[in-house]
Design a protein around this motif. Structure first.
Motif, short mmCIF file in Angstrom:
data_model
loop_
_atom_site.label_atom_id
_atom_site.label_comp_id
_atom_site.label_asym_id
_atom_site.label_seq_id
_atom_site.Cartn_x
_atom_site.Cartn_y
_atom_site.Cartn_z
N GLY A 157 0.84 -0.76 -0.28
CA GLY A 157 -0.17 0.11 0.32
C GLY A 157 0.93 1.19 -0.47
O GLY A 157 0.60 2.17 -0.89
N VAL A 158 1.77 1.12 0.70
CA VAL A 158 3.01 2.25 0.82
C VAL A 158 3.52 2.26 -0.71
O VAL A 158 3.45 3.45 -1.15
N SER A 159 3.69 1.36 -1.44
CA SER A 159 5.22 1.60 -2.17
C SER A 159 4.04 2.38 -3.69
O SER A 159 3.92 2.82 -4.69
N ARG A 162 3.36 6.28 -3.25
CA ARG A 162 4.36 6.46 -3.87
C ARG A 162 4.20 6.50 -5.15
O ARG A 162 3.89 7.73 -5.70
N PHE A 163 4.10 5.48 -6.03
CA PHE A 163 3.82 5.28 -7.42
C PHE A 163 2.79 6.46 -7.83
O PHE A 163 2.76 7.07 -8.82
N ALA A 164 0.98 5.96 -7.17
CA ALA A 164 0.32 6.24 -7.80
C ALA A 164 1.07 8.27 -7.63
O ALA A 164 -0.17 9.17 -8.44
N ASN A 165 0.32 8.95 -6.28
CA ASN A 165 0.91 10.17 -6.00
C ASN A 165 1.56 10.82 -7.06
O ASN A 165 1.54 12.00 -7.01
N LEU A 166 3.21 10.53 -7.30
CA LEU A 166 3.46 10.82 -7.98
C LEU A 166 2.60 11.21 -10.00
O LEU A 166 3.21 11.66 -9.85
N ARG A 167 2.34 9.95 -10.60
CA ARG A 167 2.17 9.80 -11.24
C ARG A 167 0.82 10.14 -11.89
O ARG A 167 0.50 11.17 -12.00
N ASN A 174 -5.03 13.08 -5.88
CA ASN A 174 -3.48 12.75 -3.68
C ASN A 174 -4.23 11.66 -4.13
O ASN A 174 -5.28 10.95 -3.67
N VAL A 175 -2.55 10.76 -4.05
CA VAL A 175 -3.26 9.54 -3.24
C VAL A 175 -1.91 9.00 -2.28
O VAL A 175 -1.02 9.52 -2.50
N THR A 176 -2.52 8.68 -0.75
CA THR A 176 -1.53 9.17 0.49
C THR A 176 -1.91 7.97 1.02
O THR A 176 -2.51 7.02 1.05
N ALA A 177 -0.84 7.14 1.49
CA ALA A 177 -1.16 6.10 1.94
C ALA A 177 -0.88 6.40 4.07
O ALA A 177 0.11 7.47 3.95
N VAL A 178 -1.62 6.06 4.73
CA VAL A 178 -2.00 6.85 6.04
C VAL A 178 -1.50 5.80 6.80
O VAL A 178 -2.22 4.36 7.32
N CYS A 179 -0.10 5.40 7.81
CA CYS A 179 0.88 4.64 8.47
C CYS A 179 0.68 4.67 9.92
O CYS A 179 1.43 5.79 10.25
N GLY A 220 -0.99 17.02 -1.00
CA GLY A 220 -0.28 15.90 -1.90
C GLY A 220 1.14 14.97 -1.00
O GLY A 220 1.37 15.04 -2.08
N LYS A 221 0.87 14.92 0.49
CA LYS A 221 1.82 14.04 0.56
C LYS A 221 1.56 12.27 0.58
O LYS A 221 0.18 12.00 0.58
N ALA A 222 2.55 11.61 0.12
CA ALA A 222 2.44 10.45 -0.51
C ALA A 222 2.32 9.66 0.85
O ALA A 222 1.02 7.77 0.80
N VAL A 223 2.27 9.81 1.36
CA VAL A 223 2.91 9.12 2.77
C VAL A 223 2.51 9.62 4.49
O VAL A 223 3.24 11.35 4.52
#
Length: 253
Positions: A157-159, A162-167, A174-179, A220-223
């Motif tokens: 989910g994190v990986s 990160r990819f999806a938010n960048l793309r 915006n795509v974010t993994a909340v950890c 806009g943070k991915a993680v």
């Protein structure tokens, strides 16, 4: 003007219920997804009353193909577009990998990896066509340490985020993994985990986790790693041997 619509999986308890609460308070209409129709409707009644938003319920078992297909169809419906997807549904296995059956591990992988992948895939085309959208994948600090197949699945989910938010971030999604770390919810009780060894300072409240996760997604943070203490712990985990990191996180999230 129509209110934005958010779909939340695992919405009857824990972080899912808190995501629904905070999104409702922020004037989002809601689609609540979980297996228990009665609990869903009870939650919907409270949200309608508290915030005056429209709340739909969709009872679906997200370990099954039919359940995922029903939610994916709702996400892909252009007539009632979904602006926010929160992939929160999940569970963890108590036993060690070699003690679990392959069927148990497959269902675990299904709910934590395949299901959020399919739901994100269903939501993205409409979001990209409209030029805006938000996807939140509830992950865990276990993603950053050797913590069985739960940690391995959460690392996906994190990986992916990160990819999806960048793309897709530059295209308005915006795509974010909340950890989170350990959170006061029903999660650990449902899995039958013994949490007596967890220090009081390691526990977070669901309200803080969701508030910080939503803010980081909007920024806009991915993680997103909620709380300063867990940010420090995860930074330190990169500097210590895997054996010590695994020992520190051998229970729950």
């Amino acid at each position: 003007m129509a209110r934005p619509l958010a779909l939340v999986t695992g919405a009857t308890s824990g972080l899912g219920a808190e995501f629904a609460q905070q999104l409702g308070r922020a004037r989002h209409d809601l689609v609540l997804v979980a297996r228990d129709a009665a609990r869903l409707e009870a939650k919907a009644v409270r949200l309608r009353s508290d915030f005056g938003v429209e709340v739909q319920v969709l009872a679906a078992d997200l370990v099954t193909d039919d359940g995922v297909a029903a939610v994916a169809a709702r996400l892909a419906d252009p007539a009632v577009p979904v602006s926010v997807l929160v992939n929160n549904a999940g569970f963890s296995l108590v036993g060690a990998f070699e003690q679990n059956t392959v069927g148990e591990e497959a269902a675990h992988l299904r709910i934590l990896v395949q299901t959020p992948m399919e739901l994100a895939h269903a939501a993205l085309p409409g979001m990209l066509a409209r030029g805006h959208g938000r996807i939140i994948n509830v992950s865990s600090v276990s993603a950053f340490i050797p913590r069985g197949t739960y940690g391995a699945a959460k690392a996906w989910g994190v990986s992916f985020s990160r990819f999806a938010n960048l793309r897709y971030g530059p295209r308005g999604v915006n795509v974010t993994a909340v950890c989170p770390g350990f959170v006061h919810t029903e999660f650990h009780a449902r899995m039958g985990a013994d949490m007596k060894g967890v220090k009081p300072w390691m526990w977070l409240n669901a309200e803080q986790v969701v508030r910080e996760g939503l803010a980081d997604n909007a920024a806009g943070k991915a993680v997103s790693i909620p709380s300063r203490r867990y940010k420090v712990l995860m930074a330190a985990s990169r500097l210590i041997p895997d054996k010590l990191a695994a020992a520190a996180g051998n229970r729950g999230r």
